[in-house]
Motif scaffolding. Structure first.
Motif, mmCIF file in Angstrom:
data_model
loop_
_atom_site.group_PDB
_atom_site.id
_atom_site.type_symbol
_atom_site.label_atom_id
_atom_site.label_comp_id
_atom_site.label_asym_id
_atom_site.label_seq_id
_atom_site.Cartn_x
_atom_site.Cartn_y
_atom_site.Cartn_z
ATOM 1 N N ASP A 1 0.677 -1.307 0.023
ATOM 2 C CA ASP A 1 0.165 0.028 -0.017
ATOM 3 C C ASP A 1 0.795 1.264 0.149
ATOM 4 O OD1 ASP A 1 -2.497 -1.292 -0.010
ATOM 5 O OD2 ASP A 1 -2.412 -1.440 1.770
ATOM 6 N N LEU A 2 2.108 1.087 0.134
ATOM 7 C CA LEU A 2 3.157 2.380 0.304
ATOM 8 C C LEU A 2 3.358 2.620 -1.461
ATOM 9 C CD1 LEU A 2 5.407 1.788 3.064
ATOM 10 C CD2 LEU A 2 3.923 3.739 2.885
ATOM 11 N N THR A 3 3.263 3.670 -1.807
ATOM 12 C CA THR A 3 3.926 4.036 -3.404
ATOM 13 C C THR A 3 4.804 5.321 -3.022
ATOM 14 O OG1 THR A 3 2.020 5.536 -3.384
ATOM 15 C CG2 THR A 3 1.871 3.214 -4.361
ATOM 16 N N PRO A 4 5.973 5.283 -4.084
ATOM 17 C CA PRO A 4 6.703 6.670 -4.063
ATOM 18 C C PRO A 4 6.068 7.963 -4.291
ATOM 19 C CG PRO A 4 7.638 4.873 -5.545
ATOM 20 C CD PRO A 4 6.236 4.335 -5.059
ATOM 21 N N ALA A 5 6.353 8.974 -3.401
ATOM 22 C CA ALA A 5 5.996 10.082 -3.692
ATOM 23 C C ALA A 5 6.572 10.982 -4.383
ATOM 24 C CB ALA A 5 5.243 10.557 -2.419
ATOM 25 N N GLN A 6 6.448 12.153 -5.131
ATOM 26 C CA GLN A 6 7.342 13.027 -5.792
ATOM 27 C C GLN A 6 7.821 14.158 -4.834
ATOM 28 O OE1 GLN A 6 8.059 13.177 -8.945
ATOM 29 N NE2 GLN A 6 6.740 11.164 -9.152
ATOM 30 N N SER A 7 7.074 14.373 -3.745
ATOM 31 C CA SER A 7 7.636 15.375 -2.566
ATOM 32 C C SER A 7 6.775 15.055 -1.331
ATOM 33 C CB SER A 7 7.708 16.717 -3.026
ATOM 34 O OG SER A 7 6.380 17.199 -3.280
ATOM 35 N N GLY B 1 5.190 13.320 1.287
ATOM 36 C CA GLY B 1 4.973 11.913 1.794
ATOM 37 C C GLY B 1 4.781 11.661 3.049
ATOM 38 N N LEU B 2 4.138 10.582 3.587
ATOM 39 C CA LEU B 2 4.050 10.002 4.919
ATOM 40 C C LEU B 2 5.370 9.670 5.661
ATOM 41 C CD1 LEU B 2 0.657 7.749 4.630
ATOM 42 C CD2 LEU B 2 0.864 10.169 5.779
ATOM 43 N N VAL B 3 5.878 8.968 4.945
ATOM 44 C CA VAL B 3 7.482 8.295 5.513
ATOM 45 C C VAL B 3 8.614 9.020 4.467
ATOM 46 C CG1 VAL B 3 8.495 6.498 5.922
ATOM 47 C CG2 VAL B 3 5.899 6.693 6.357
ATOM 48 N N ASN B 4 9.507 9.318 4.972
ATOM 49 C CA ASN B 4 10.864 9.440 4.248
ATOM 50 C C ASN B 4 11.958 8.687 4.664
ATOM 51 O OD1 ASN B 4 10.043 11.965 2.501
ATOM 52 N ND2 ASN B 4 9.134 12.510 4.406
ATOM 53 N N GLY B 5 12.902 8.322 3.882
ATOM 54 C CA GLY B 5 14.123 7.456 4.092
ATOM 55 C C GLY B 5 14.990 7.414 2.947
ATOM 56 N N THR B 6 16.076 6.391 3.424
ATOM 57 C CA THR B 6 16.932 6.335 2.231
ATOM 58 C C THR B 6 16.942 4.424 2.132
ATOM 59 O OG1 THR B 6 18.306 7.778 3.313
ATOM 60 C CG2 THR B 6 19.480 6.106 1.883
ATOM 61 N N VAL B 7 17.109 4.357 0.697
ATOM 62 C CA VAL B 7 16.910 2.745 0.314
ATOM 63 C C VAL B 7 18.392 2.063 0.872
ATOM 64 C CG1 VAL B 7 17.103 1.363 -1.652
ATOM 65 C CG2 VAL B 7 15.677 3.464 -1.776
ATOM 66 N N THR C 1 19.564 5.970 -2.225
ATOM 67 C CA THR C 1 18.479 6.823 -2.962
ATOM 68 C C THR C 1 17.658 7.373 -1.878
ATOM 69 O OG1 THR C 1 18.651 5.612 -4.881
ATOM 70 C CG2 THR C 1 16.825 7.184 -4.720
ATOM 71 N N HIS C 2 17.443 8.661 -1.817
ATOM 72 C CA HIS C 2 16.498 9.246 -0.904
ATOM 73 C C HIS C 2 15.129 8.930 -1.697
ATOM 74 C CE1 HIS C 2 14.586 11.630 2.343
ATOM 75 N NE2 HIS C 2 13.745 12.251 1.060
ATOM 76 N N ILE C 3 14.236 8.553 -0.756
ATOM 77 C CA ILE C 3 12.893 8.405 -1.132
ATOM 78 C C ILE C 3 11.523 8.742 -0.040
ATOM 79 C CG2 ILE C 3 12.676 5.826 -0.198
ATOM 80 C CD1 ILE C 3 11.261 5.042 -2.765
ATOM 81 N N ALA C 4 10.550 9.485 -0.632
ATOM 82 C CA ALA C 4 9.418 9.455 -0.096
ATOM 83 C C ALA C 4 8.410 8.679 -0.378
ATOM 84 C CB ALA C 4 9.063 11.286 -0.384
ATOM 85 N N MET C 5 7.473 8.033 0.496
ATOM 86 C CA MET C 5 6.611 7.341 0.346
ATOM 87 C C MET C 5 5.318 7.861 0.917
ATOM 88 S SD MET C 5 8.423 3.822 1.682
ATOM 89 C CE MET C 5 9.692 4.754 3.028
ATOM 90 N N THR C 6 4.089 7.303 0.091
ATOM 91 C CA THR C 6 2.725 7.866 0.743
ATOM 92 C C THR C 6 1.814 6.594 0.578
ATOM 93 O OG1 THR C 6 1.073 9.571 0.556
ATOM 94 C CG2 THR C 6 1.896 8.687 -1.403
ATOM 95 N N ALA C 7 0.370 6.728 1.206
ATOM 96 C CA ALA C 7 -0.349 5.726 1.180
ATOM 97 C C ALA C 7 -1.782 6.263 1.151
ATOM 98 C CB ALA C 7 -0.169 4.720 2.276
#
Length: 338
Positions: free
Chosen positions: A261-267, A269-275, A311-317
């Protein structure tokens, strides 16, 4: 077919209570799976239904008849164990029909019942073979055939696929589901594998410490887990759970989001982190992300997605995919953030 009703059933070994008072109904004709981690009491519960373990307190009824103190042979059940326990010197036909022979059934009846079971299990071409000439999956079918010929009210399965390799387990899951459809019999199946539970059951019973955490249809448990334990046990990879207040906009003590249910966000996001690491499985990619405040988060994406470590990534749901739990881990009223 028959229902199985457990009423305030208790099991103690000495002073240790492994199953506190438990109420459970297995509907007639259902394929019910008892699932949970090692030591949760699922095999003990199955053995109590079978009459192989004494019931400390409470009652067990099968088809409306109290069988709490009845011998296993009087309960109208047949059990299939993890071990095939086939007689190596006997043919497949003799192994399948052995219980009928012990019961002194007429030869013609034994032959007819063995033939019927062999046709159901696609063993007609192997009836003259010895067990050593069979594959693991075929041996397990013979063990199931031995149960079928007894025409029981209830089939009991105690982790019957755990000795098989992954490919055979997948095949046998389908065959067992088809067998249930053909026979329409009541089946109770014990496993620690939630994939087996999700793919075969029409009722899943999740146990922890001998206590039923939730019972219901597979997708009901997946969509609306009643506590954090069920949310993380059902589904693979398991549900991400972290403090609700660590995420803006959530008042819950804990929130759960499934990896799919998590998807990458352009900016944002609910959760941010590093792959940290990506598992490329062809049809999907499992991405492990390290965050600053809430630890590791797992995201499951369709297809082969290139996300390199660092890679830095923002995730949303979607709000409806965010499950809300209180401090004790129980599902909050409303259940989701929607």
């Amino acid at each position: 077919m028959a229902d199985v009703v457990l009423n305030s059933v208790v099991k103690r070994f000495g002073e240790v209570e492994v199953i506190p008072p438990l109420d459970l109904t297995i509907p007639s004709g259902s394929f019910s799976v008892l699932v949970g981690p090692s030591g949760c009491g699922k095999s003990t519960l199955l053995r109590m239904i079978a009459g192989l373990e004494e019931t400390t307190a409470g009652t067990i009824s099968i088809g409306g008849h109290d069988v709490t103190d009845a011998d296993p042979s009087e309960r109208g059940i047949a059990m299939v164990f993890q071990s095939y326990a086939l007689y190596p010197h006997m043919s497949v036909a003799d192994n399948i029909g052995f219980a009928l022979k012990l019961a002194r059934k007429p030869r013609d009846e034994i032959r007819a019942r063995v033939k019927e079971a062999a046709e159901i299990l696609q063993l007609e071409d192997f009836l003259d073979r010895k067990p050593k000439a069979l594959s693991g999956g075929q041996r397990q079918r013979v063990a199931i055939g031995r149960a079928i010929v007894r025409k029981p009210k209830v089939f009991l399965f105690d982790e019957p696929l755990s000795n098989l390799d992954a490919a055979l387990r997948g095949q046998m899951r389908i065959e067992l589901a088809e067998l249930h459809s053909k026979l329409g019999a009541t089946m109770i199946y014990v496993t620690h594998d939630q994939v087996e539970a999700m793919t075969m059951a029409d009722q899943i019973v999740v146990l922890k410490g001998g206590v039923v955490q939730q019972a219901g249809a597979p997708m009901a448990l997946y969509d609306a887990p009643q506590n954090v334990f069920v949310g993380q046990f059902i589904g693979a990879p398991k549900m991400n759970v972290f403090p609700g207040r660590a995420v803006d906009g959530f008042e819950a003590d804990q929130i759960g989001i499934r990896p799919e249910d998590l998807t990458p966000a352009q900016s944002g996001g609910l959760v941010n982190g590093t792959v940290v690491y990506s598992e490329h499985l062809g049809a999907e990619t499992i991405v492990h992300v390290r965050t600053g405040d809430i630890g590791r988060v797992v995201m499951r994406l369709n297809g082969n997605v290139a996300l390199t470590p660092g890679t830095h990534i923002a995730m949303t749901a979607a709000p409806k995919a965010v499950h809300c739990f209180d401090a004790s881990g129980a599902r909050m009223p409303g259940g989701t953030a929607a």
